[in-house]
Design an enzyme around this catalytic site. Structure first.
Site, mmCIF file in Angstrom:
data_model
loop_
_atom_site.group_PDB
_atom_site.id
_atom_site.type_symbol
_atom_site.label_atom_id
_atom_site.label_comp_id
_atom_site.label_asym_id
_atom_site.label_seq_id
_atom_site.Cartn_x
_atom_site.Cartn_y
_atom_site.Cartn_z
ATOM 1 N N CYS A 1 38.469 41.388 35.295
ATOM 2 C CA CYS A 1 39.263 42.624 35.507
ATOM 3 C C CYS A 1 40.492 42.333 35.142
ATOM 4 O O CYS A 1 41.355 41.761 35.948
ATOM 5 C CB CYS A 1 39.123 43.321 36.709
ATOM 6 N N GLU B 1 37.649 46.372 29.799
ATOM 7 C CA GLU B 1 37.070 45.184 29.193
ATOM 8 C C GLU B 1 37.013 45.148 27.840
ATOM 9 O O GLU B 1 36.881 45.937 27.024
ATOM 10 C CB GLU B 1 36.000 45.003 30.055
#
Length: 388
Positions: free
Chosen positions: A2, A129
């Site tokens: 992340c 992402e």
């Protein structure tokens, strides 16, 4: 993994959106730690070293507080261990933005805060992402949203049955009936109006959150103080786990998401739930949805609704300034709630931001956070968001 998030709600909205349950099951609204709302800036494109809203036990700051009482604070992304001896935290030679759940007990930087109960929940609209296929295709990943969304996933029925007053209760408690109003003096009428206004305001503040359901991510935090003395710096790291089946096509890792009020409560209640038991909560969650977005988000200096705009299949990765997109952006800016805190350009607390795909630079060209919920819920493009 992340490396980028979005959090566009104002401090007051975050407080309303992050109500929690204590050990008795009572619903409570967390307050911000003194001075911390000013340290947080809403952003469509948050990077490590910026400040994010974090929920944790108030007992970490007040030893007299119950361990199951929570507080909101703004913490810097990227954990600085309490034992770090340099005067400048930016001199750390390794990244602590993410930590793998499998190695929490193996690395001192994470083992120490874990065993001390320094668990926290990072709040965000969602995270980005990048899928590596012929370059990098970014995706925005978040909790599925419903038209009537309670805090941390409570349903409409749960909200009304447990915490929301019915129409009759509201009228009986706060509003005078028609017969009661007739015959009142002007002074009585003014007093009645003032009471009704105050009651309506109190009801609005205490009412269940029906806006965007925030993503609740498990993390660890630590408190570092410069060796030579100075202000304490609170920082956090995002815990990651193996990706869930529906996200494996994008990346092999994902943040450890806490799904629902009970998981959030158990992760934060370090008095009742010991560290080893809390680790069992860190599992891949197959409950998230996502949509592709433009590579516009790759540059951490870009901070506008375009970062979240769903990308049309087969379209260019750079957003095209068409008439419709200009109209949408104009609507987003004009529809910004009046009470929403406006981010400041080049906010000092954003610090040095990392960049996924471009050169790393300082600063943050921030604009007002738009009504993310209305846009994504009503967008026709969002109806085609993938959830497989």
């Amino acid at each position: 993994m992340c490396g980028r998030t979005a959090c566009t709600l104002s401090p007051d909205e975050i407080s309303r959106a992050s109500k929690y349950r204590d050990r008795t099951g009572r619903r409570r609204r967390p307050q911000w730690k003194d001075g911390d709302p000013d340290k947080y800036r809403p952003s469509y494109n948050k990077s490590p070293q910026s400040n994010s809203p974090v929920l944790l036990s108030r007992k970490h700051f007040d030893k007299e507080a119950p361990v199951d009482e929570c507080v909101l604070t703004a913490m810097r992304w990227g954990l600085v261990p309490s034992w770090f001896r340099e005067n400048d935290p930016n001199k750390m030679q390794y990244s602590t933005n993410n930590c793998r759940s499998e190695s929490l007990l193996q690395k001192k930087s994470y083992k120490d805060p874990l065993l001390k109960g320094q668990r926290c929940v990072i709040l965000a609209d969602g995270f980005y992402e990048w899928k590596r296929e012929k370059g990098k295709q970014p995706f925005f990943i978040y909790f599925p949203q419903s038209q009537v969304q309670g805090t941390f996933g409570a349903t409409e029925g749960q909200v009304q049955g447990s915490f929301g007053a019915t129409e009759g209760q509201v009228q009986g408690s706060f509003g005078a009936t028609e017969g009661q109003v007739v015959g009142l003096s002007c002074e009585d009428s003014n007093n009645q109006a003032s009471k009704e206004e105050a009651s309506a305001q109190a009801e609005e503040e205490d009412s269940e959150w029906t806006g965007w359901r925030l993503l609740t991510i498990a993390g660890l935090f630590d408190c570092w103080t410069p060796p030579g003395g100075g202000e304490a710096l609170y920082t956090y790291t995002v815990i990651t786990v193996n990706a869930s089946p529906n996200l494996q096509s994008i990346h092999d890792r994902m943040p450890a998401v806490l799904d629902g009020e009970e998981e959030v409560r158990r992760w934060l209640d370090y008095g009742e739930v010991r560290s080893l038991d809390a680790l069992k909560l860190l599992q891949p969650k197959d409950t998230l949805t996502f949509h592709p977005v433009s590579s516009f988000v790759n540059n951490s200096r870009n901070n506008s609704p375009e970062c979240l705009q769903p990308l049309e299949p087969g379209s260019k990765k750079e957003p095209c300034p068409s008439a419709s997109s200009k109209m949408m952006m104009n609507w987003l800016q004009k529809a910004t709630p009046g009470k929403r805190k406006q981010p400041e350009e080049n906010a000092k607390d954003e610090g040095a931001l990392v960049n996924d795909g471009d050169s790393t630079k300082h600063g943050d060209s921030t604009k007002g956070a738009g009504p993310l919920q209305k846009w994504l819920l009503n967008s026709e493009t969002n109806k085609r968001s993938r959830n497989t």
